[in-house]
Design a protein around this motif. Sequence first.
Motif, PDB file in Angstrom:
ATOM      1  N   ASN A   1      -4.571   3.471   4.155  1.00 16.22           N
ATOM      2  CA  ASN A   1      -5.350   3.974   3.033  1.00 16.22           C
ATOM      3  C   ASN A   1      -6.906   3.502   3.076  1.00 16.22           C
ATOM      4  O   ASN A   1      -7.405   2.783   1.831  1.00 16.22           O
ATOM      5  CB  ASN A   1      -4.650   3.807   1.651  1.00 16.22           C
ATOM      6  N   THR A   2      -7.399   3.073   4.388  1.00 13.69           N
ATOM      7  CA  THR A   2      -8.604   2.483   4.534  1.00 13.69           C
ATOM      8  C   THR A   2      -8.498   1.049   4.121  1.00 13.69           C
ATOM      9  O   THR A   2      -9.390   0.201   4.366  1.00 13.69           O
ATOM     10  CB  THR A   2      -9.865   3.099   3.710  1.00 13.69           C
TER      11      THR A   2
ATOM     12  N   TYR B   1       0.430   4.544  -5.992  1.00 13.78           N
ATOM     13  CA  TYR B   1      -0.873   4.229  -5.425  1.00 13.78           C
ATOM     14  C   TYR B   1      -2.140   4.176  -6.289  1.00 13.78           C
ATOM     15  O   TYR B   1      -2.129   4.501  -7.357  1.00 13.78           O
ATOM     16  CB  TYR B   1      -0.941   5.787  -4.832  1.00 13.78           C
TER      17      TYR B   1
ATOM     18  N   GLY C   1      -5.409   4.281  -5.247  1.00 11.21           N
ATOM     19  CA  GLY C   1      -6.490   4.731  -4.986  1.00 11.21           C
ATOM     20  C   GLY C   1      -7.168   5.945  -5.564  1.00 11.21           C
ATOM     21  O   GLY C   1      -6.151   6.486  -6.560  1.00 11.21           O
TER      22      GLY C   1
ATOM     23  N   LYS D   1       0.645  -1.239  -0.110  1.00  7.49           N
ATOM     24  CA  LYS D   1       0.104  -0.103  -0.011  1.00  7.49           C
ATOM     25  C   LYS D   1       0.785   1.208  -0.157  1.00  7.49           C
ATOM     26  O   LYS D   1       1.509   1.603   1.165  1.00  7.49           O
ATOM     27  CB  LYS D   1      -0.991   0.007   1.371  1.00  7.49           C
TER      28      LYS D   1
ATOM     29  N   THR E   1      -1.695  12.026   1.616  1.00  6.79           N
ATOM     30  CA  THR E   1      -3.055  11.968   2.298  1.00  6.79           C
ATOM     31  C   THR E   1      -3.294  10.779   2.864  1.00  6.79           C
ATOM     32  O   THR E   1      -4.404  10.489   3.265  1.00  6.79           O
ATOM     33  CB  THR E   1      -4.163  12.388   1.177  1.00  6.79           C
ATOM     34  N   THR E   2      -2.425   9.926   3.104  1.00  2.00           N
ATOM     35  CA  THR E   2      -2.576   8.464   3.886  1.00  2.00           C
ATOM     36  C   THR E   2      -2.757   8.581   5.203  1.00  2.00           C
ATOM     37  O   THR E   2      -2.301   9.342   5.848  1.00  2.00           O
ATOM     38  CB  THR E   2      -1.206   7.893   3.572  1.00  2.00           C
TER      39      THR E   2
END
Length: 238
Positions: free
Chosen positions: A165-166, A223, A225, A147, A152-153
């Motif tokens: 990251n959820t 990344y 996401g 991940k 913004t992680t």
Amino acid sequence: MKKRILTRFTAILFIIGLMAAIQYNTINEPNLRDTRDVWEIRQELAREKQLHSQLLSEIASLEDTLDKYGAAANASPEQALRETAGELRNAAGLSETTGPGIEVFVEPSLEAVAMGLEIAGISPDLLIRLNNEINRYNGLYVSIDGKRIINTTAIRDINGQTTVNTKPLETPPFSIKIISETMEDSEKLYNHLLASRILDDFYIDNLTMTVSEPQNELVIEAYDGAVDSNYLQASEGE
């Protein structure tokens, strides 16, 4: 009449005495002493110097980027924009990155396995501490259990499970990949992690942290996401 005058005189003297006592305490109140020892102060100074060095490096890198962009824009504006966009995507973690780095393996401790203890996984606090240690020693790009870490992680506990990251982390073993600017930076980070107190913190949680030797080429995935751009606004240039 005399009793009333005496009462007022006593009250005035009390107020004057109270004000004098407050002023005396204010003037003679000792300054708070710094109770840190020399080693702690040296460590704080080293951290501040390192932060200052990182800021200077970032400023130099940005100035170099501006110079390159200015030179390339005169020859080929479109090519300059494409190159700048690629560099920004790489810096933001949106593209696969290759460079010198190290890999950290998080595994259950041998004692925990031998005693049949349940491995609950790594806590968010411990993972955040490790990530901060990495960032302090020039770990530019980081991936935890596949991940990618970006600006913004979020590393947090969701329903009793540590997430990045959820997305939930696998129960150890898993690996953490770290890419630095240079091979020298990777070696410094490698030596720092081997001597860090965080190794003991992992052991307390029935985990071990094994650090691989620096590699010339380590690959970190992009990344995967969606980047939240709700608060970004476009501005029109003149």
